[in-house]
Structures are given as C-alpha cells and as structure tokens.
Motif scaffolding. Sequence first.
Motif, PDB file in Angstrom:
ATOM      1  N   PRO A  54       0.805  -1.233   0.000  1.00  0.00           N
ATOM      2  CA  PRO A  54       0.000   0.000   0.000  1.00  0.00           C
ATOM      3  C   PRO A  54       0.835   1.279   0.000  1.00  0.00           C
ATOM      4  CG  PRO A  54      -0.983  -1.595   1.470  1.00  0.00           C
ATOM      5  CD  PRO A  54       0.334  -2.165   1.050  1.00  0.00           C
ATOM      6  N   THR A  55       2.025   1.245   0.603  1.00  0.00           N
ATOM      7  CA  THR A  55       2.858   2.449   0.578  1.00  0.00           C
ATOM      8  C   THR A  55       3.417   2.686  -0.821  1.00  0.00           C
ATOM      9  OG1 THR A  55       4.875   1.244   1.203  1.00  0.00           O
ATOM     10  CG2 THR A  55       3.509   2.117   2.983  1.00  0.00           C
ATOM     11  N   VAL A  56       3.725   1.611  -1.534  1.00  0.00           N
ATOM     12  CA  VAL A  56       4.199   1.737  -2.916  1.00  0.00           C
ATOM     13  C   VAL A  56       3.107   2.365  -3.772  1.00  0.00           C
ATOM     14  CG1 VAL A  56       5.041   0.496  -4.930  1.00  0.00           C
ATOM     15  CG2 VAL A  56       5.694  -0.259  -2.636  1.00  0.00           C
ATOM     16  N   ILE A  57       1.895   1.863  -3.610  1.00  0.00           N
ATOM     17  CA  ILE A  57       0.748   2.368  -4.385  1.00  0.00           C
ATOM     18  C   ILE A  57       0.525   3.846  -4.098  1.00  0.00           C
ATOM     19  CG2 ILE A  57      -1.751   2.181  -4.651  1.00  0.00           C
ATOM     20  CD1 ILE A  57      -1.416  -0.853  -4.082  1.00  0.00           C
ATOM     21  N   TYR A  58       0.598   4.221  -2.821  1.00  0.00           N
ATOM     22  CA  TYR A  58       0.385   5.631  -2.465  1.00  0.00           C
ATOM     23  C   TYR A  58       1.455   6.511  -3.099  1.00  0.00           C
ATOM     24  CZ  TYR A  58      -0.804   9.702   0.365  1.00  0.00           C
ATOM     25  OH  TYR A  58      -1.186  10.963   0.776  1.00  0.00           O
ATOM     26  N   GLY A  59       2.694   6.037  -3.096  1.00  0.00           N
ATOM     27  CA  GLY A  59       3.780   6.811  -3.696  1.00  0.00           C
ATOM     28  C   GLY A  59       3.661   6.945  -5.199  1.00  0.00           C
ATOM     29  N   MET A  60       3.001   5.987  -5.847  1.00  0.00           N
ATOM     30  CA  MET A  60       2.802   6.052  -7.294  1.00  0.00           C
ATOM     31  C   MET A  60       1.748   7.080  -7.667  1.00  0.00           C
ATOM     32  SD  MET A  60       2.917   1.975  -8.175  1.00  0.00           S
ATOM     33  CE  MET A  60       2.559   2.205  -9.934  1.00  0.00           C
ATOM     34  N   GLY A  61       0.831   7.365  -6.767  1.00  0.00           N
ATOM     35  CA  GLY A  61      -0.203   8.353  -7.053  1.00  0.00           C
ATOM     36  C   GLY A  61      -1.110   7.930  -8.190  1.00  0.00           C
ATOM     37  N   GLU A  62      -1.390   8.853  -9.087  1.00  0.00           N
ATOM     38  CA  GLU A  62      -2.309   8.587 -10.186  1.00  0.00           C
ATOM     39  C   GLU A  62      -1.733   7.634 -11.228  1.00  0.00           C
ATOM     40  OE1 GLU A  62      -3.601  12.261 -11.828  1.00  0.00           O
ATOM     41  OE2 GLU A  62      -4.648  12.908  -9.987  1.00  0.00           O
ATOM     42  N   ARG A  63      -0.440   7.342 -11.134  1.00  0.00           N
ATOM     43  CA  ARG A  63       0.162   6.390 -12.080  1.00  0.00           C
ATOM     44  C   ARG A  63      -0.264   4.954 -11.795  1.00  0.00           C
ATOM     45  NH1 ARG A  63       5.076   5.481 -11.550  1.00  0.00           N
ATOM     46  NH2 ARG A  63       5.546   6.570  -9.609  1.00  0.00           N
ATOM     47  N   TYR A  64      -0.773   4.694 -10.605  1.00  0.00           N
ATOM     48  CA  TYR A  64      -1.150   3.327 -10.258  1.00  0.00           C
ATOM     49  C   TYR A  64      -2.374   2.905 -11.080  1.00  0.00           C
ATOM     50  CZ  TYR A  64      -2.779  -0.656  -7.535  1.00  0.00           C
ATOM     51  OH  TYR A  64      -3.196  -1.904  -7.149  1.00  0.00           O
ATOM     52  N   ASP A  65      -2.238   1.783 -11.789  1.00  0.00           N
ATOM     53  CA  ASP A  65      -3.308   1.308 -12.665  1.00  0.00           C
ATOM     54  C   ASP A  65      -3.888  -0.023 -12.225  1.00  0.00           C
ATOM     55  OD1 ASP A  65      -1.263  -0.425 -13.231  1.00  0.00           O
ATOM     56  OD2 ASP A  65      -1.089   0.094 -15.367  1.00  0.00           O
ATOM     57  N   GLY A  66      -3.602  -0.425 -10.995  1.00  0.00           N
ATOM     58  CA  GLY A  66      -4.116  -1.685 -10.493  1.00  0.00           C
ATOM     59  C   GLY A  66      -3.060  -2.763 -10.365  1.00  0.00           C
ATOM     60  N   ASP A  67      -1.883  -2.541 -10.925  1.00  0.00           N
ATOM     61  CA  ASP A  67      -0.796  -3.519 -10.861  1.00  0.00           C
ATOM     62  C   ASP A  67       0.468  -2.871 -10.306  1.00  0.00           C
ATOM     63  OD1 ASP A  67      -2.142  -5.768 -11.952  1.00  0.00           O
ATOM     64  OD2 ASP A  67      -1.949  -4.887 -13.948  1.00  0.00           O
ATOM     65  N   ILE A  68       1.212  -3.661  -9.519  1.00  0.00           N
ATOM     66  CA  ILE A  68       2.527  -3.244  -9.053  1.00  0.00           C
ATOM     67  C   ILE A  68       3.568  -4.092  -9.774  1.00  0.00           C
ATOM     68  CG2 ILE A  68       4.086  -3.022  -7.081  1.00  0.00           C
ATOM     69  CD1 ILE A  68       1.687  -2.777  -5.279  1.00  0.00           C
ATOM     70  N   ARG A  69       4.474  -3.459 -10.471  1.00  0.00           N
ATOM     71  CA  ARG A  69       5.506  -4.162 -11.231  1.00  0.00           C
ATOM     72  C   ARG A  69       6.829  -4.133 -10.465  1.00  0.00           C
ATOM     73  NH1 ARG A  69       2.015  -1.205 -13.939  1.00  0.00           N
ATOM     74  NH2 ARG A  69       0.895  -2.131 -15.721  1.00  0.00           N
ATOM     75  N   ARG A  70       7.767  -4.967 -10.899  1.00  0.00           N
ATOM     76  CA  ARG A  70       9.073  -5.009 -10.239  1.00  0.00           C
ATOM     77  C   ARG A  70       9.742  -3.636 -10.229  1.00  0.00           C
ATOM     78  NH1 ARG A  70      10.992 -10.045  -9.079  1.00  0.00           N
ATOM     79  NH2 ARG A  70       9.923 -11.826 -10.055  1.00  0.00           N
ATOM     80  N   ALA A  71       9.581  -2.915 -11.330  1.00  0.00           N
ATOM     81  CA  ALA A  71      10.179  -1.574 -11.406  1.00  0.00           C
ATOM     82  C   ALA A  71       9.565  -0.643 -10.367  1.00  0.00           C
ATOM     83  CB  ALA A  71       9.990  -1.003 -12.813  1.00  0.00           C
ATOM     84  N   ASP A  72       8.275  -0.831 -10.081  1.00  0.00           N
ATOM     85  CA  ASP A  72       7.612  -0.005  -9.070  1.00  0.00           C
ATOM     86  C   ASP A  72       8.183  -0.279  -7.685  1.00  0.00           C
ATOM     87  OD1 ASP A  72       5.874   1.046 -11.036  1.00  0.00           O
ATOM     88  OD2 ASP A  72       4.528  -0.684 -10.820  1.00  0.00           O
ATOM     89  N   LEU A  73       8.511  -1.532  -7.415  1.00  0.00           N
ATOM     90  CA  LEU A  73       9.067  -1.890  -6.114  1.00  0.00           C
ATOM     91  C   LEU A  73      10.466  -1.325  -5.919  1.00  0.00           C
ATOM     92  CD1 LEU A  73       7.949  -5.632  -5.828  1.00  0.00           C
ATOM     93  CD2 LEU A  73       6.837  -3.605  -4.859  1.00  0.00           C
ATOM     94  N   ARG A  74      11.152  -1.043  -7.023  1.00  0.00           N
ATOM     95  CA  ARG A  74      12.506  -0.495  -6.937  1.00  0.00           C
ATOM     96  C   ARG A  74      12.548   1.031  -7.024  1.00  0.00           C
ATOM     97  NH1 ARG A  74      13.549  -5.038 -10.444  1.00  0.00           N
ATOM     98  NH2 ARG A  74      13.467  -3.628 -12.250  1.00  0.00           N
TER      99      ARG A  74
END
Length: 336
Positions: free
Chosen positions: A246-266
């Motif tokens: 959930p913290t990753v998703i919050y940091g992505m903001g409006e870019r979050y499209d329902g999926d978290i990718r490996r690049a997002d985790l990094r």
Amino acid sequence: MTWRIGFLVLLFSAGLLGGGLWVDYQRFLSTAVGVPEPEPYLDIPRGTSLRALSAQMAREGILEQPYYFIVLAYLEGAQRRIKAGEYAVAPGMTPAALLGRITEGKVVQFAITLVEGRTFRQALATIDAHEHFGGDALSSLTDAELMAELGRPGEHPEGRFFPDTYLFPRKATGLDVLRRAMERMDRVLAEEWSQREPRLPIDTAYEALILASIIEKETAKPEERPAIGGVFARRLQQGMKLQTDPTVIYGMGERYDGDIRRADLREPTPYNTYVIQGLPPTPIALPGRAAIHAALHPAEGDALYFVARGDGSHVFSRTLEEHQRAVRRYILSEGG
C-alpha cells in the motif's frame, strides 16, 4: 413583561373553558400548520423568545393564529424551552408536534460518511459529491490551502481526519465536515496514545498514525489488525524494511493502474517501503480507531511476514522460507 404574558395566558385559558374559544382552540390544535415556501424549513435564531417565534411563524405562513401557539406553549410548560436551529416543517404536522420538535431540539441534520482506508483526496471527493455539503469544490483547493483554512498551516492532511458518520445541520459547509473530523481524530489519537503499550518502535503519536494507516490498508479484517501490527513492530525493531505494497501504491499516485511491477518496487519514492528504511513521511489513508489501537497494541509473536490468501485474510510466516512457500501457493499460483 413575561409575567404579564403568563397572566394573560391564564385568563385566556380560563376563557377557553367557558366559551366558543375552546372550540376554536381545539380546531387550532387539530389543524396542520402551513408549510413555508420555497423551502419547508423554520430557522429559529439564537435568543428568539416564544412571542417572537410565534410572530415569525405567522409571517412565514406556518401559523394563522400565533396567539394560540403561545397558549399551547404555556399550557405545556414549554415557554422557556425554545431551542435555536433549523427545523423541518412537514405536511400534516400539528402545532403540538412542531412545538415538540422545537423544544426537543430536533433540528434538520444530514449524514455524511468518511470511510476508513480512503485517502484524504477521496474523502474530499465524497464531500464534494454530497447533495448538502457539495458546492464548495474542496477538491479544487491545494492541500496547503485546505489546511490553512482549518487553522493547521504547514501540516500534511493525509490521515488527519477521523473516518466516521457525522451529522450536520443543513447550513454546514464542507469545511465544517473536515474541521469536525480533524478534531475527532485529534481526540481519538490522543486517547489511544496515552494508553499505548511500552517499548514500541515508534516515538510519537504521529508515527502511530502513519503506522495505523498502513495497517488499515493491509487488511479489512478486524481480528487481523493486531497481528499485522505485530509484524510491522518486529520489523521496525529489527531494522527490517516494512516492504508493504500500500505504501508503494500511495507513492505512485495517479500512475497506479491496479498492478505493481518489479520496477515499481525499486522506484525510490519517499513512500516506497521496499526502498526506504522505517516509516513513510506521512500516513497513506484515513485510519479508524481499531487500526490506531492495533498500531499501539501489536500482537506478540514471532511472525515477520504475511501474504494475502485471496479471500481477504492473510497467512503469517516466521521465516523467509515459510513466506516464500506461502507466496508460491497463494500469489504465484494465481498467475500461473
């Protein structure tokens, strides 16, 4: 002046028993009051006397015989119990029913619910969409502008508003909703912080609010919140990264499209707890009291990991090996 009115009422009441006034008074009691136009509301200013109220209702077409209303109030012992506020005047309502509503303070109220786990911006959208609280376009203001309006300049708004159902009078504004939710959160957080467990890996009530918001986002099952709080507490105590999606998703903001990718985790955002050490800089949602309590009363145990089963619950693991098996069973098998 008041004693004179009371004396006249007593004389009038005596006259009611001996003449045609009694019939007319009974007709008044059984006849519905008028419904004001264009809106069916009676707004009573603070400090309004019974006599002034009766005159006001006559002007607004609610009463044709305001002096009978004064008699009714005295006979009911309600002449000093007029309460200010805005009252709904319903078709078919009798004078006695209206008097009861006024003296009991049953003002018009509208409900609005701020939902646990929603973000501050989602809460603003809820307020703006409400039929009675909308129109202020709170969503068009910046976070800084809103917090300045609320008397908290420089504070980040996320997590500062307690999620609950609130009742407000019809003339309330969206800022009134936010102010009340903010003050409620202040009280709840102070109460919970004062009763916290000793030796927690957090130093301030604000850090508890941040942690509670993460717990709120991780599970909707009340019985799991202390266990998840325990995992996070142990990870913080051992210097491990929280690694919570959930913290990753919050940091992505409006870019979050329902999926978290490996690049997002990094990605090194301030909120990515796969990258940063410790807590993110602010809460990520509106936590309820149960999540705050769980952050301050984490369950004992040795679990350091958890993974979602897919039914809303989680599997807790003590070691990385156990966790990886759970991931293969509940996460990787879904994609395979």
